[in-house]
Design a protein around this motif. Sequence first.
Motif, short mmCIF file in Angstrom:
data_model
loop_
_atom_site.label_atom_id
_atom_site.label_comp_id
_atom_site.label_asym_id
_atom_site.label_seq_id
_atom_site.Cartn_x
_atom_site.Cartn_y
_atom_site.Cartn_z
N ALA A 21 0.77 -0.96 0.15
CA ALA A 21 -0.29 0.32 -0.28
C ALA A 21 0.86 1.52 0.19
CB ALA A 21 -1.07 0.03 1.42
N ARG A 22 0.45 2.12 -0.37
CA ARG A 22 1.62 3.76 -0.43
C ARG A 22 -0.01 4.48 -0.54
NH1 ARG A 22 4.95 0.95 -0.55
NH2 ARG A 22 6.52 0.62 -2.92
N MET A 23 0.48 5.84 0.26
CA MET A 23 -0.15 6.62 0.92
C MET A 23 -0.32 8.11 -0.33
SD MET A 23 2.64 7.79 3.33
CE MET A 23 2.34 9.57 4.56
N SER A 24 -1.43 8.38 0.19
CA SER A 24 -1.79 9.09 -1.55
C SER A 24 -1.14 10.85 -1.13
CB SER A 24 -3.41 9.51 -1.14
OG SER A 24 -3.34 10.61 0.25
N GLY A 25 -0.84 11.24 -2.26
CA GLY A 25 -0.05 12.22 -2.39
C GLY A 25 -0.52 12.77 -1.24
N ALA A 26 -1.35 13.73 -1.40
CA ALA A 26 -2.23 14.16 0.01
C ALA A 26 -1.63 14.33 1.23
CB ALA A 26 -3.66 14.15 -0.32
N GLU A 27 -1.48 12.51 1.45
CA GLU A 27 -0.69 12.65 2.53
C GLU A 27 0.36 13.01 2.71
OE1 GLU A 27 -3.88 8.11 4.00
OE2 GLU A 27 -2.28 8.45 2.46
N VAL A 28 1.18 12.78 1.88
CA VAL A 28 3.14 11.91 1.18
C VAL A 28 2.42 14.12 2.12
CG1 VAL A 28 4.66 12.60 0.42
CG2 VAL A 28 3.35 10.96 0.30
N LEU A 29 2.96 14.87 1.05
CA LEU A 29 2.03 16.14 1.57
C LEU A 29 2.20 16.78 3.43
CD1 LEU A 29 1.47 18.53 -1.75
CD2 LEU A 29 3.54 18.14 -0.73
N ALA A 30 0.84 15.91 4.04
CA ALA A 30 0.10 16.33 5.10
C ALA A 30 1.81 15.87 6.68
CB ALA A 30 -0.81 15.28 5.14
N GLU A 31 2.45 15.20 5.90
CA GLU A 31 3.41 14.82 6.84
C GLU A 31 4.21 15.99 6.87
OE1 GLU A 31 4.69 11.92 7.76
OE2 GLU A 31 2.91 11.00 7.76
N LEU A 32 4.16 17.24 5.87
CA LEU A 32 5.21 18.20 6.37
C LEU A 32 4.26 19.66 6.13
CD1 LEU A 32 8.29 19.56 4.90
CD2 LEU A 32 6.87 20.50 2.98
N GLY A 33 2.89 19.09 6.57
CA GLY A 33 2.30 20.29 6.92
C GLY A 33 2.08 20.72 5.83
N VAL A 34 2.12 20.92 4.72
CA VAL A 34 1.65 21.25 3.66
C VAL A 34 0.10 20.49 3.30
CG1 VAL A 34 1.73 21.79 0.99
CG2 VAL A 34 3.47 21.54 2.60
N ASP A 35 -0.71 22.04 3.47
CA ASP A 35 -1.98 22.68 2.83
C ASP A 35 -2.51 22.39 1.23
OD1 ASP A 35 -5.11 22.14 2.71
OD2 ASP A 35 -5.39 23.14 3.72
N THR A 36 -2.97 21.83 -0.29
CA THR A 36 -3.03 21.84 -1.26
C THR A 36 -4.01 22.58 -1.09
OG1 THR A 36 -3.80 19.88 -1.50
CG2 THR A 36 -1.32 19.90 -1.56
N ALA A 37 -4.42 23.05 -0.34
CA ALA A 37 -6.47 23.90 -0.45
C ALA A 37 -5.67 25.27 -0.53
CB ALA A 37 -6.88 23.77 0.91
N GLY A 38 -4.86 25.78 -0.17
CA GLY A 38 -3.87 27.04 0.79
C GLY A 38 -2.88 27.09 0.06
N PRO A 39 -2.26 28.55 0.23
CA PRO A 39 -1.18 29.21 0.11
C PRO A 39 -0.79 28.34 1.57
CG PRO A 39 -2.32 30.89 -0.34
CD PRO A 39 -3.00 29.51 0.79
N SER A 40 1.00 27.39 0.91
CA SER A 40 1.99 26.98 2.41
C SER A 40 3.34 28.20 2.78
CB SER A 40 2.30 25.61 1.72
OG SER A 40 3.26 25.30 2.41
N GLY A 41 3.39 28.92 3.45
CA GLY A 41 3.95 30.65 2.79
C GLY A 41 4.12 31.06 2.41
N THR A 42 4.89 31.18 1.50
CA THR A 42 5.00 31.91 0.03
C THR A 42 4.97 31.25 -1.55
OG1 THR A 42 7.47 32.04 -0.18
CG2 THR A 42 6.83 34.18 1.63
N THR A 43 4.72 30.01 -0.98
CA THR A 43 3.80 29.20 -2.18
C THR A 43 3.11 28.62 -2.16
OG1 THR A 43 7.07 28.64 -1.84
CG2 THR A 43 5.53 26.81 -3.57
N GLU A 44 3.05 28.69 -3.46
CA GLU A 44 1.47 28.01 -3.95
C GLU A 44 1.63 26.84 -4.11
OE1 GLU A 44 -2.64 27.92 -7.03
OE2 GLU A 44 -1.08 29.70 -7.01
#
Length: 338
Positions: A21-44
Amino acid sequence: MARVTVFTLGGTISARGGDAARMSGAEVLAELGVDTAGPSGTTEVELRDFRRVPSSSLTFEDLTALADEVARTVAAGSGVVVVQGTDTLEETAFLLDLVCTTEQPVVVTGAMRRPDLPGADGPANLAAALAVAADPGCRELGVLVVLADEIHAARFAHKAHTTSVATFASPGAGPLGVVVEGEPRLLLRPAVASRLCPLRFDPDVRVALLTLSLGDRGDLLELVTERPERYDGLVVAAFGAGHVPAWFVEPLAALTERMPVVLASRTGAGATLSHTYRSPGSEYDLLHRGLIPAGPLAPAKARLLLHALLSSGAKGPAGYDRPRISAAFAHLDGAGLA
């Protein structure tokens, strides 16, 4: 605000528990605290959950589809991060470097430790990759490999250890830069781009890779020489600076009449030579019989470059374009640079 598109393909960074089994891309980004629903710091950050497989299972069809998506994404003004397993990461990065024309940063990263193990390196590698992909100063460097806070050019990057989190190195060149306190710091730039002209990649092209070993009697070479219609080209990972047993010379010379045969070194660092040794099976002997020197390119990358050249019109009913193929490899050798 900088925009970065993240393509997740699977790999160790998504392999929580170590099973299939593999984590989804959203779960991988969540490990870093990145939310693709909005800007992450100065980066979208935008997510493309592209594949969920070990990198050993990636196919040329997967990677050509990825290259098309990456090309469209950078044309729209976005930087790119590709996240995948490290087993074939250097090959993915080099393939993208050959076929994707971009001024935007394109970064390939992954992890050496699963997210459920102590000292998991995935979040730190992803954070560094995002920083590089969002930085205007990292444009026009070609495709990059970023792990362990080091920035490597795709053509040089090499996985040099099975388990170390500092596995990636650039033998003979060194990293282009580092990431310090979340900011890329460039130390140098490649002297030339990886390719002389636009290239494409046809998954149906067949290029064989033959790695020599002590006592080799040529059994695997016979499979290519007896069925040349199955292959469009051959890369030989030879001994030392480009040497083969004397009994390999005639079969290899005969093959050059039907397909391009590229001479690389299995050593892992350094360029093939041209005239230091002149005995039967030496680099001088082989090059004068029609083989094409790979220069500093590792065998697996020489195979990808030859594949791309053949996909882009360097073969045809009248034979293959040896001068064009030789020029493409010589371009990366650095011999003609001031």
